[in-house]
Design an enzyme around this catalytic site. Structure first.
Site, PDB file in Angstrom:
ATOM      1  N   ARG A   1     -46.061  12.383  41.454  1.00 54.65           N
ATOM      2  CA  ARG A   1     -44.658  12.192  41.857  1.00 54.65           C
ATOM      3  C   ARG A   1     -44.489  11.947  43.359  1.00 54.65           C
ATOM      4  O   ARG A   1     -43.843  12.715  44.073  1.00 54.65           O
ATOM      5  CB  ARG A   1     -43.793  13.358  41.387  1.00 54.65           C
ATOM      6  CG  ARG A   1     -43.952  13.629  39.922  1.00 54.65           C
ATOM      7  CD  ARG A   1     -42.884  14.523  39.356  1.00 54.65           C
ATOM      8  NE  ARG A   1     -41.704  13.760  38.971  1.00 54.65           N
ATOM      9  CZ  ARG A   1     -40.683  14.275  38.294  1.00 54.65           C
ATOM     10  NH1 ARG A   1     -40.702  15.537  37.979  1.00 54.65           N
ATOM     11  NH2 ARG A   1     -39.657  13.550  37.954  1.00 54.65           N
ATOM     12  N   PRO A   2     -45.070  10.847  43.854  1.00 48.45           N
ATOM     13  CA  PRO A   2     -44.909  10.522  45.277  1.00 48.45           C
ATOM     14  C   PRO A   2     -43.472  10.073  45.580  1.00 48.45           C
ATOM     15  O   PRO A   2     -42.690   9.828  44.662  1.00 48.45           O
ATOM     16  CB  PRO A   2     -45.884   9.358  45.482  1.00 48.45           C
ATOM     17  CG  PRO A   2     -46.034   8.741  44.144  1.00 48.45           C
ATOM     18  CD  PRO A   2     -45.832   9.831  43.122  1.00 48.45           C
ATOM     19  N   ILE A   3     -43.136   9.971  46.864  1.00 52.44           N
ATOM     20  CA  ILE A   3     -41.781   9.501  47.225  1.00 52.44           C
ATOM     21  C   ILE A   3     -41.854   8.270  48.144  1.00 52.44           C
ATOM     22  O   ILE A   3     -40.898   7.945  48.826  1.00 52.44           O
ATOM     23  CB  ILE A   3     -40.940  10.625  47.877  1.00 52.44           C
ATOM     24  CG1 ILE A   3     -41.592  11.169  49.154  1.00 52.44           C
ATOM     25  CG2 ILE A   3     -40.701  11.766  46.904  1.00 52.44           C
ATOM     26  CD1 ILE A   3     -40.642  12.070  49.954  1.00 52.44           C
ATOM     27  N   ASP A   4     -43.033   7.605  48.112  1.00 50.41           N
ATOM     28  CA  ASP A   4     -43.234   6.459  49.003  1.00 50.41           C
ATOM     29  C   ASP A   4     -42.200   5.350  48.793  1.00 50.41           C
ATOM     30  O   ASP A   4     -41.733   4.729  49.755  1.00 50.41           O
ATOM     31  CB  ASP A   4     -44.658   5.899  48.815  1.00 50.41           C
ATOM     32  CG  ASP A   4     -44.937   5.542  47.360  1.00 50.41           C
ATOM     33  OD1 ASP A   4     -44.613   6.353  46.468  1.00 50.41           O
ATOM     34  OD2 ASP A   4     -45.470   4.443  47.111  1.00 50.41           O
TER      35      ASP A   4
ATOM     36  N   ASP B   1     -39.848  11.317  28.766  1.00 52.95           N
ATOM     37  CA  ASP B   1     -39.321  12.675  28.600  1.00 52.95           C
ATOM     38  C   ASP B   1     -39.293  13.128  27.143  1.00 52.95           C
ATOM     39  O   ASP B   1     -39.041  14.298  26.877  1.00 52.95           O
ATOM     40  CB  ASP B   1     -37.902  12.768  29.183  1.00 52.95           C
ATOM     41  CG  ASP B   1     -37.923  12.835  30.703  1.00 52.95           C
ATOM     42  OD1 ASP B   1     -39.009  12.930  31.279  1.00 52.95           O
ATOM     43  OD2 ASP B   1     -36.842  12.773  31.317  1.00 52.95           O
TER      44      ASP B   1
ATOM     45  N   CYS C   1     -40.635  19.368  38.275  1.00 54.60           N
ATOM     46  CA  CYS C   1     -41.660  19.688  37.279  1.00 54.60           C
ATOM     47  C   CYS C   1     -43.007  19.097  37.675  1.00 54.60           C
ATOM     48  O   CYS C   1     -43.083  18.006  38.236  1.00 54.60           O
ATOM     49  CB  CYS C   1     -41.269  19.095  35.942  1.00 54.60           C
ATOM     50  SG  CYS C   1     -40.283  20.200  34.963  1.00 54.60           S
TER      51      CYS C   1
ATOM     52  N   ARG D   1     -33.975  24.784  32.451  1.00 53.56           N
ATOM     53  CA  ARG D   1     -33.570  23.840  33.503  1.00 53.56           C
ATOM     54  C   ARG D   1     -32.928  22.586  32.919  1.00 53.56           C
ATOM     55  O   ARG D   1     -32.219  21.859  33.609  1.00 53.56           O
ATOM     56  CB  ARG D   1     -34.783  23.415  34.334  1.00 53.56           C
ATOM     57  CG  ARG D   1     -35.249  24.485  35.268  1.00 53.56           C
ATOM     58  CD  ARG D   1     -36.437  24.029  36.027  1.00 53.56           C
ATOM     59  NE  ARG D   1     -36.113  22.816  36.772  1.00 53.56           N
ATOM     60  CZ  ARG D   1     -36.864  22.284  37.685  1.00 53.56           C
ATOM     61  NH1 ARG D   1     -38.002  22.866  37.993  1.00 53.56           N
ATOM     62  NH2 ARG D   1     -36.512  21.197  38.308  1.00 53.56           N
TER      63      ARG D   1
ATOM     64  N   LYS E   1     -28.232  15.842  32.166  1.00 49.23           N
ATOM     65  CA  LYS E   1     -28.715  16.415  33.438  1.00 49.23           C
ATOM     66  C   LYS E   1     -29.037  15.300  34.435  1.00 49.23           C
ATOM     67  O   LYS E   1     -28.584  15.330  35.582  1.00 49.23           O
ATOM     68  CB  LYS E   1     -29.986  17.243  33.173  1.00 49.23           C
ATOM     69  CG  LYS E   1     -30.814  17.548  34.401  1.00 49.23           C
ATOM     70  CD  LYS E   1     -31.975  18.452  34.067  1.00 49.23           C
ATOM     71  CE  LYS E   1     -33.326  17.820  33.967  1.00 49.23           C
ATOM     72  NZ  LYS E   1     -33.891  17.171  35.139  1.00 49.23           N
ATOM     73  N   ASN E   2     -29.808  14.329  33.995  1.00 48.58           N
ATOM     74  CA  ASN E   2     -30.295  13.322  34.935  1.00 48.58           C
ATOM     75  C   ASN E   2     -29.205  12.359  35.393  1.00 48.58           C
ATOM     76  O   ASN E   2     -29.384  11.648  36.390  1.00 48.58           O
ATOM     77  CB  ASN E   2     -31.472  12.539  34.326  1.00 48.58           C
ATOM     78  CG  ASN E   2     -32.726  13.398  34.237  1.00 48.58           C
ATOM     79  OD1 ASN E   2     -32.750  14.520  34.724  1.00 48.58           O
ATOM     80  ND2 ASN E   2     -33.763  12.872  33.598  1.00 48.58           N
TER      81      ASN E   2
HETATM   82  C1  UD1 Z   1     -36.667  10.479  36.610  1.00 51.32           C
HETATM   83  C2  UD1 Z   1     -36.196  11.589  35.699  1.00 51.32           C
HETATM   84  C3  UD1 Z   1     -37.341  12.084  34.829  1.00 51.32           C
HETATM   85  C4  UD1 Z   1     -37.956  10.919  34.073  1.00 51.32           C
HETATM   86  C5  UD1 Z   1     -38.334   9.789  35.027  1.00 51.32           C
HETATM   87  C6  UD1 Z   1     -38.822   8.541  34.298  1.00 51.32           C
HETATM   88  C7  UD1 Z   1     -34.447  12.659  36.996  1.00 51.32           C
HETATM   89  C8  UD1 Z   1     -33.991  13.868  37.733  1.00 51.32           C
HETATM   90  N1  UD1 Z   1     -35.706  12.682  36.519  1.00 51.32           N
HETATM   91  O1  UD1 Z   1     -37.673  11.042  37.467  1.00 51.32           O
HETATM   92  O2  UD1 Z   1     -36.817  13.043  33.913  1.00 51.32           O
HETATM   93  O3  UD1 Z   1     -39.113  11.363  33.402  1.00 51.32           O
HETATM   94  O4  UD1 Z   1     -37.204   9.408  35.828  1.00 51.32           O
HETATM   95  O5  UD1 Z   1     -37.877   8.091  33.415  1.00 51.32           O
HETATM   96  O6  UD1 Z   1     -33.698  11.717  36.802  1.00 51.32           O
HETATM   97  N2  UD1 Z   1     -43.158   6.635  41.743  1.00 51.32           N
HETATM   98  C9  UD1 Z   1     -43.910   6.250  42.832  1.00 51.32           C
HETATM   99  N3  UD1 Z   1     -43.357   6.373  44.086  1.00 51.32           N
HETATM  100  C10 UD1 Z   1     -42.081   6.838  44.265  1.00 51.32           C
HETATM  101  C11 UD1 Z   1     -41.318   7.206  43.150  1.00 51.32           C
HETATM  102  C12 UD1 Z   1     -41.885   7.085  41.888  1.00 51.32           C
HETATM  103  O7  UD1 Z   1     -45.048   5.845  42.695  1.00 51.32           O
HETATM  104  O8  UD1 Z   1     -41.640   6.901  45.424  1.00 51.32           O
HETATM  105  C13 UD1 Z   1     -43.750   6.527  40.387  1.00 51.32           C
HETATM  106  C14 UD1 Z   1     -43.902   7.895  39.718  1.00 51.32           C
HETATM  107  O9  UD1 Z   1     -45.072   8.550  40.106  1.00 51.32           O
HETATM  108  C15 UD1 Z   1     -43.890   7.499  38.263  1.00 51.32           C
HETATM  109  C16 UD1 Z   1     -42.954   6.291  38.220  1.00 51.32           C
HETATM  110  O10 UD1 Z   1     -42.854   5.831  39.558  1.00 51.32           O
HETATM  111  O11 UD1 Z   1     -45.176   7.109  37.864  1.00 51.32           O
HETATM  112  C17 UD1 Z   1     -41.572   6.590  37.690  1.00 51.32           C
HETATM  113  O12 UD1 Z   1     -41.019   7.673  38.399  1.00 51.32           O
HETATM  114  P1  UD1 Z   1     -39.453   7.776  38.673  1.00 51.32           P
HETATM  115  O13 UD1 Z   1     -38.740   6.787  37.803  1.00 51.32           O
HETATM  116  O14 UD1 Z   1     -39.217   7.723  40.129  1.00 51.32           O
HETATM  117  O15 UD1 Z   1     -39.143   9.246  38.153  1.00 51.32           O
HETATM  118  P2  UD1 Z   1     -38.140  10.265  38.774  1.00 51.32           P
HETATM  119  O16 UD1 Z   1     -36.970   9.556  39.354  1.00 51.32           O
HETATM  120  O17 UD1 Z   1     -38.870  11.253  39.590  1.00 51.32           O
END
Ligand code: UD1
Length: 417
Positions: A121-124, A305, A116, A398, A22-23
């Protein structure tokens, strides 16, 4: 069919084929936007998130058809980067369309992505990296507007090795003018798969698999025929299901080279794991042994995961284990239902629990609150004496194409009801 009913206590036996990842599939499907030519993506799992991504691609003007062994996408007619609706707000990986659309159209308006509930899960990191590449973000009635009159390569240092941010930067960087260097990039196999797909389309990316990715942008990309790798998280889930039940299984096409940390834990739990050309053979001991410590970490560490599944197995292990979750908060929502089944788990804080193995779990009625936690409850149901019912299984579906059928093939007494 929103619930799963399980009669536990059967040791899993037999073989099951592991679905596509999926990912990996989701960002690759987003990547098909970067060319006007047709791409053919094989081995995509038939799950809600992939259907959601297809709907988003269609809403952007792509021609998408699901054929026998893959998804055909042609994005020649896309002209606008506006996305809204449930497929955006309900799916975190819709965010990777941001980088791809900026590369293709230069402007995007989208709602905040969902996914989920496993932490803040910020997007900064996504926003600050894309800003460095010349993108200007504004917020408009709760939606993100992103403009890139000229997308430029940049030197980006990620403070956290975010999978999603690395993917988003890659998707934008292959179309940007100039060179991009990502330091601190995520090294997850799904990022590697995206890099190989982009390379098949003609992108120039060096350092694949390392934390330092170098992209030479502004190439005219072409379509590609690409095979999505098998899902290491699904393989790990079934591996732990075998360990939990004292089973003996073959996980066909399991991507075991990506699963070293998981195999180490399974072996410490007493399982024998043998890699072969057809997949991964797992022969578990009668009762799992405890591992003293389990700590999640970015790849190649133990994946967050699979933490909930390992936790479920450890509830009946011989001994005690301290689990540390270093990636997400809110990954311990399974503790409460597991306790109701008789597990002995002490929560130290949002990131740490101590599990003391008990002889047996008993069946219970539970609710799946998120994807991986829900799958962990399925494992607990397989281990437990008596009947378990898990409701709200839409979250589980999902990520798993057909978890009930797969486990039934291994002899489990499990049905969706
Ligand atoms: C992806 C996977 C998810 C997996 C995760 C970690 C997909 C669709 N999902 O999620 O299944 O559990 O990788 O292997 O591929 N963070 C920030 N700011 C940001 C983005 C992330 O602080 O802008 C932090 C998150 O809160 C978290 C860490 O970075 O603590 C890792 O998150 P990230 O690797 O981005 O996870 P996803 O890509 O959302």
């Amino acid at each position: 069919m929103d619930s799963i009913q399980i009669h536990g206590g059967v040791a899993l036996q037999g073989k099951v084929r592991i679905q596509g990842s999926k990912n990996a599939a989701l960002p690759i499907l987003a990547g098909t936007l970067l060319t006007k030519e047709t791409s053919y993506i094989r081995n995509c799992p038939k799950i809600a998130d992939v259907y959601g991504m297809i709907n988003l691609l269609k809403s952007l003007g792509c021609h998408v058809s699901w054929e026998e062994s893959g998804i055909r996408v042609n994005a020649k007619d896309i002209c606008r980067g506006e996305m809204q609706g449930e497929a955006i707000t309900g799916m975190r990986s819709s965010l990777c369309l941001l980088g791809a659309l900026l590369g293709r159209c230069g402007e995007v308006v989208m709602e905040y992505p969902g996914g989920c509930v496993i932490g803040e899960r910020p997007i900064d990191l996504h926003l600050s990296a894309l800003s460095k590449m010349g993108v200007v973000f504004t917020e408009e009635q709760g939606r993100i507007r992103a403009n890139a009159r000229k997308l430029c390569g940049a030197h980006i240092k990620l403070s956290v090795a975010s999978v999603g941010a690395t993917e988003n930067i890659l998707l934008a960087a292959v179309m940007a003018q100039g060179e991009t260097l990502i330091e601190g990039a995520a090294r997850e196999p799904e990022v590697v798969a995206l890099c190989y797909f982009l390379r098949c389309c003609g992108a120039v990316i060096e350092g694949i698999g390392s934390s330092r990715l170098h992209i030479t942008g502004n190439r005219l990309l072409h379509g590609a025929d690409f095979m999505v790798p098998s899902d290491r998280i699904v393989a790990g889930t079934y591996l732990f299901a075998a360990v939990a039940t004292g089973g003996n299984v073959l996980l066909e096409a399991a991507p075991y080279t990506q699963m070293e940390a998981v195999l180490n834990v399974a072996e410490k739990m007493g399982a024998q794991c043998i890699a072969a050309s057809e997949g991964l053979y797992v022969q578990a001991g009668e009762r799992p042994m405890a591992v003293s410590q389990l700590r999640t970490a970015p790849y190649p560490g133990f994946p967050t995961d699979l933490q909930s599944m390992a936790l479920a197995v450890l509830t009946t292990s011989e001994g005690q284990c301290r689990i540390e979750e270093t990636i997400f908060e809110n990954r311990f929502r399974v503790v409460e239902p597991l306790r109701e089944m008789g597990a002995d788990i002490q929560v130290c804080d949002a990131h740490r629990v101590i599990v003391k193995g008990v002889e047996k779990l008993h069946g219970a009625a539970m609710e799946a609150k998120e994807l991986r936690g829900g799958a962990a409850l399925v494992l607990a149901g397989l281990m437990a004496e008596g009947e378990s019912i898990i409701t709200d299984c839409k979250y589980i579906y999902r990520g798993y194409e057909n978890i009930c059928k797969d486990l039934r093939e291994l002899g489990a007494r499990i049905v969706s009801v």
